[in-house]
Motif scaffolding. Structure first.
Motif, PDB file in Angstrom:
ATOM      1  N   VAL A   8      63.796 -81.989  42.699  1.00 22.80           N
ATOM      2  CA  VAL A   8      63.596 -83.431  42.634  1.00 22.80           C
ATOM      3  C   VAL A   8      64.872 -84.085  42.120  1.00 22.80           C
ATOM      4  CG1 VAL A   8      62.220 -85.277  41.595  1.00 22.80           C
ATOM      5  CG2 VAL A   8      61.145 -83.097  42.132  1.00 22.80           C
ATOM      6  N   GLN A   9      65.269 -85.186  42.755  1.00 18.05           N
ATOM      7  CA  GLN A   9      66.458 -85.908  42.302  1.00 18.05           C
ATOM      8  C   GLN A   9      66.157 -86.616  40.995  1.00 18.05           C
ATOM      9  OE1 GLN A   9      69.175 -87.684  45.124  1.00 18.05           O
ATOM     10  NE2 GLN A   9      68.963 -89.627  44.068  1.00 18.05           N
ATOM     11  N   MET A  10      67.010 -86.395  39.991  1.00 21.47           N
ATOM     12  CA  MET A  10      66.860 -87.010  38.681  1.00 21.47           C
ATOM     13  C   MET A  10      67.694 -88.275  38.551  1.00 21.47           C
ATOM     14  SD  MET A  10      67.613 -83.696  36.283  1.00 21.47           S
ATOM     15  CE  MET A  10      66.705 -84.276  34.878  1.00 21.47           C
ATOM     16  N   MET A  11      68.870 -88.251  39.188  1.00 23.23           N
ATOM     17  CA  MET A  11      69.804 -89.358  39.050  1.00 23.23           C
ATOM     18  C   MET A  11      70.524 -89.550  40.372  1.00 23.23           C
ATOM     19  SD  MET A  11      73.166 -89.727  36.543  1.00 23.23           S
ATOM     20  CE  MET A  11      72.306 -89.859  34.989  1.00 23.23           C
ATOM     21  N   SER A  12      70.609 -90.794  40.798  1.00 22.24           N
ATOM     22  CA  SER A  12      71.424 -91.104  41.966  1.00 22.24           C
ATOM     23  C   SER A  12      72.807 -91.517  41.463  1.00 22.24           C
ATOM     24  CB  SER A  12      70.771 -92.212  42.788  1.00 22.24           C
ATOM     25  OG  SER A  12      70.603 -93.367  41.998  1.00 22.24           O
ATOM     26  N   ALA A  13      73.656 -91.992  42.351  1.00 18.02           N
ATOM     27  CA  ALA A  13      75.030 -92.345  41.976  1.00 18.02           C
ATOM     28  C   ALA A  13      75.065 -93.222  40.733  1.00 18.02           C
ATOM     29  CB  ALA A  13      75.718 -93.038  43.140  1.00 18.02           C
ATOM     30  N   SER A  14      75.917 -92.844  39.798  1.00 21.58           N
ATOM     31  CA  SER A  14      76.005 -93.551  38.519  1.00 21.58           C
ATOM     32  C   SER A  14      76.761 -94.860  38.627  1.00 21.58           C
ATOM     33  CB  SER A  14      76.646 -92.651  37.467  1.00 21.58           C
ATOM     34  OG  SER A  14      77.947 -92.269  37.874  1.00 21.58           O
ATOM     35  N   SER A  15      77.501 -95.034  39.721  1.00 23.79           N
ATOM     36  CA  SER A  15      78.196 -96.282  40.004  1.00 23.79           C
ATOM     37  C   SER A  15      79.098 -96.688  38.846  1.00 23.79           C
ATOM     38  CB  SER A  15      77.178 -97.361  40.355  1.00 23.79           C
ATOM     39  OG  SER A  15      77.799 -98.514  40.830  1.00 23.79           O
ATOM     40  N   ILE A  16      78.989 -97.935  38.394  1.00 24.95           N
ATOM     41  CA  ILE A  16      79.898 -98.441  37.370  1.00 24.95           C
ATOM     42  C   ILE A  16      79.342 -98.297  35.958  1.00 24.95           C
ATOM     43  CG2 ILE A  16      80.979-100.051  38.982  1.00 24.95           C
ATOM     44  CD1 ILE A  16      79.329-102.284  37.608  1.00 24.95           C
ATOM     45  N   ASN A  17      78.257 -97.561  35.795  1.00 22.18           N
ATOM     46  CA  ASN A  17      77.672 -97.357  34.462  1.00 22.18           C
ATOM     47  C   ASN A  17      78.588 -96.475  33.621  1.00 22.18           C
ATOM     48  OD1 ASN A  17      74.959 -98.615  34.708  1.00 22.18           O
ATOM     49  ND2 ASN A  17      74.797 -97.143  36.387  1.00 22.18           N
ATOM     50  N   MET A  18      78.741 -96.831  32.368  1.00 23.46           N
ATOM     51  CA  MET A  18      79.494 -95.992  31.447  1.00 23.46           C
ATOM     52  C   MET A  18      78.601 -94.895  30.875  1.00 23.46           C
ATOM     53  SD  MET A  18      82.707 -96.492  31.087  1.00 23.46           S
ATOM     54  CE  MET A  18      83.212 -95.963  29.458  1.00 23.46           C
ATOM     55  N   ASN A  19      77.384 -95.239  30.568  1.00 25.73           N
ATOM     56  CA  ASN A  19      76.421 -94.301  30.004  1.00 25.73           C
ATOM     57  C   ASN A  19      75.105 -94.519  30.744  1.00 25.73           C
ATOM     58  OD1 ASN A  19      78.134 -93.392  27.694  1.00 25.73           O
ATOM     59  ND2 ASN A  19      77.980 -95.551  27.204  1.00 25.73           N
ATOM     60  N   LYS A  20      74.421 -93.414  31.058  1.00 24.29           N
ATOM     61  CA  LYS A  20      73.199 -93.566  31.833  1.00 24.29           C
ATOM     62  C   LYS A  20      72.290 -92.363  31.620  1.00 24.29           C
ATOM     63  CE  LYS A  20      71.662 -94.186  36.634  1.00 24.29           C
ATOM     64  NZ  LYS A  20      72.099 -94.309  38.031  1.00 24.29           N
ATOM     65  N   TYR A  21      71.011 -92.637  31.365  1.00 18.25           N
ATOM     66  CA  TYR A  21      69.996 -91.591  31.338  1.00 18.25           C
ATOM     67  C   TYR A  21      69.404 -91.464  32.733  1.00 18.25           C
ATOM     68  CZ  TYR A  21      69.948 -91.611  26.235  1.00 18.25           C
ATOM     69  OH  TYR A  21      70.294 -91.509  24.918  1.00 18.25           O
ATOM     70  N   SER A  22      69.104 -90.251  33.114  1.00 16.70           N
ATOM     71  CA  SER A  22      68.430 -90.031  34.392  1.00 16.70           C
ATOM     72  C   SER A  22      66.948 -90.349  34.230  1.00 16.70           C
ATOM     73  CB  SER A  22      68.579 -88.568  34.823  1.00 16.70           C
ATOM     74  OG  SER A  22      67.766 -87.730  34.014  1.00 16.70           O
ATOM     75  N   THR A  23      66.250 -90.255  35.328  1.00 16.01           N
ATOM     76  CA  THR A  23      64.794 -90.315  35.295  1.00 16.01           C
ATOM     77  C   THR A  23      64.294 -89.110  34.499  1.00 16.01           C
ATOM     78  OG1 THR A  23      64.779 -91.338  37.471  1.00 16.01           O
ATOM     79  CG2 THR A  23      62.733 -90.295  36.741  1.00 16.01           C
ATOM     80  N   GLU A  24      63.278 -89.299  33.707  1.00 13.49           N
ATOM     81  CA  GLU A  24      62.667 -88.199  32.958  1.00 13.49           C
ATOM     82  C   GLU A  24      61.721 -87.474  33.898  1.00 13.49           C
ATOM     83  OE1 GLU A  24      60.850 -90.422  29.823  1.00 13.49           O
ATOM     84  OE2 GLU A  24      62.775 -90.942  28.932  1.00 13.49           O
ATOM     85  N   LEU A  25      61.947 -86.167  34.078  1.00  8.15           N
ATOM     86  CA  LEU A  25      61.106 -85.387  34.983  1.00  8.15           C
ATOM     87  C   LEU A  25      60.310 -84.345  34.223  1.00  8.15           C
ATOM     88  CD1 LEU A  25      63.541 -84.837  37.987  1.00  8.15           C
ATOM     89  CD2 LEU A  25      61.713 -86.510  37.765  1.00  8.15           C
ATOM     90  N   LYS A  26      59.138 -84.056  34.741  1.00 13.88           N
ATOM     91  CA  LYS A  26      58.267 -83.062  34.117  1.00 13.88           C
ATOM     92  C   LYS A  26      58.880 -81.681  34.258  1.00 13.88           C
ATOM     93  CE  LYS A  26      54.309 -85.922  35.152  1.00 13.88           C
ATOM     94  NZ  LYS A  26      53.278 -86.220  36.143  1.00 13.88           N
ATOM     95  N   GLY A  27      58.883 -80.954  33.141  1.00 16.35           N
ATOM     96  CA  GLY A  27      59.391 -79.594  33.126  1.00 16.35           C
ATOM     97  C   GLY A  27      58.276 -78.579  33.313  1.00 16.35           C
ATOM     98  N   ILE A 135      79.003 -89.637  38.601  1.00 11.92           N
ATOM     99  CA  ILE A 135      78.106 -88.544  38.963  1.00 11.92           C
ATOM    100  C   ILE A 135      77.413 -89.025  40.232  1.00 11.92           C
ATOM    101  CG2 ILE A 135      75.993 -87.328  38.352  1.00 11.92           C
ATOM    102  CD1 ILE A 135      76.955 -87.377  35.443  1.00 11.92           C
ATOM    103  N   SER A 136      77.573 -88.272  41.314  1.00 13.24           N
ATOM    104  CA  SER A 136      76.992 -88.687  42.589  1.00 13.24           C
ATOM    105  C   SER A 136      75.486 -88.501  42.609  1.00 13.24           C
ATOM    106  CB  SER A 136      77.614 -87.888  43.736  1.00 13.24           C
ATOM    107  OG  SER A 136      79.012 -88.093  43.749  1.00 13.24           O
ATOM    108  N   ARG A 137      75.012 -87.402  42.016  1.00 13.19           N
ATOM    109  CA  ARG A 137      73.571 -87.187  41.859  1.00 13.19           C
ATOM    110  C   ARG A 137      73.316 -85.968  41.006  1.00 13.19           C
ATOM    111  NH1 ARG A 137      70.769 -84.987  47.377  1.00 13.19           N
ATOM    112  NH2 ARG A 137      72.054 -83.164  47.655  1.00 13.19           N
ATOM    113  N   ALA A 138      72.099 -85.904  40.485  1.00 16.43           N
ATOM    114  CA  ALA A 138      71.637 -84.743  39.721  1.00 16.43           C
ATOM    115  C   ALA A 138      70.245 -84.384  40.230  1.00 16.43           C
ATOM    116  CB  ALA A 138      71.599 -85.059  38.232  1.00 16.43           C
ATOM    117  N   ILE A 139      70.008 -83.085  40.413  1.00 18.94           N
ATOM    118  CA  ILE A 139      68.752 -82.583  40.966  1.00 18.94           C
ATOM    119  C   ILE A 139      68.189 -81.517  40.028  1.00 18.94           C
ATOM    120  CG2 ILE A 139      67.686 -81.395  42.920  1.00 18.94           C
ATOM    121  CD1 ILE A 139      70.098 -82.407  44.588  1.00 18.94           C
ATOM    122  N   LEU A 140      66.883 -81.577  39.762  1.00 18.41           N
ATOM    123  CA  LEU A 140      66.205 -80.584  38.935  1.00 18.41           C
ATOM    124  C   LEU A 140      65.314 -79.710  39.791  1.00 18.41           C
ATOM    125  CD1 LEU A 140      65.193 -79.415  36.161  1.00 18.41           C
ATOM    126  CD2 LEU A 140      63.395 -81.150  36.278  1.00 18.41           C
TER     127      LEU A 140
END
Length: 142
Positions: A8-27, A135-140
C-alpha cells in the motif's frame, strides 16, 4: 490457507514540503498477524534530508504514542545502501543526495506504521529549495 497480503502506498510525492508525515497504515499486529515482518520501499529523487520510520502499538494513537524504528544493518534485514543512524533515521546530505529506490525491512508486532520526511536540519528548516529534491513515494508491505 494462504494469507493475501498487499503493498500500500504510504506517501506520494513530497513536492515542496520540508517535513511531512505519511499516511498512517495498519501494521501486522492490527490484523492479528504474528510474524511482525514489514518492508518499506522509498523512491528518492535527489533527496536531501532524513527519513524516519515510526510505529506504535496503540490501536488509536495520539502524537505522543509514536516512536522511531532503528534498523540494524547487521541483522540481515536492511536492504538500503545508506547506513541507518542509531538515533532512528537514514540521512542524505547535499553532497550525496538520494536518487533511486531503497527498501527497509524490520520486525515488530506494530499496530500502525508511518514514515516521516524530516528536513528540520536542512537550510533554515522551513524554507524549501529545489536542490533538496523529494521523496517520490513510499510503499508499505506488511
Amino acid at each position: 490457507m494462504p494469507v493475501n497480503r498487499k503493498s500500500v502506498q504510504m506517501m506520494s510525492a513530497s513536492s515542496i514540503n520540508m517535513n511531512k508525515y505519511s499516511t498512517e497504515l495498519k501494521g501486522d499486529s492490527y490484523y492479528g498477524y504474528t510474524d511482525g515482518y514489514h518492508t518499506i520501499q522509498v523512491q528518492y529523487s535527489n533527496y536531501v534530508g532524513r527519513l524516519r520510520i515510526q510505529a506504535t502499538l496503540v490501536l488509536e494513537p495520539t502524537s505522543s504514542d509514536w516512536f522511531d524504528i532503528v534498523i540494524d544493518a547487521n541483522n540481515g534485514l536492511y536492504a538500503g545502501s545508506t547506513p541507518w543512524n542509531a538515533d532512528g533515521y537514514v540521512q542524505f546530505n547535499a553532497s550525496a543526495p538520494a536518487t533511486g529506490s531503497e527498501a527497509y525491512s524490520f520486525y515488530g508486532n506494530f499496530a500502525w506504521v508511518r514514515v516521516y520526511m524530516d528536513r528540520e536540519h536542512v537550510g533554515d528548516g522551513s524554507t524549501y529549495d529545489t536542490s533538496y529534491g523529494q521523496i517520490s513515494r513510499a510503499i508499505l508491505s506488511a
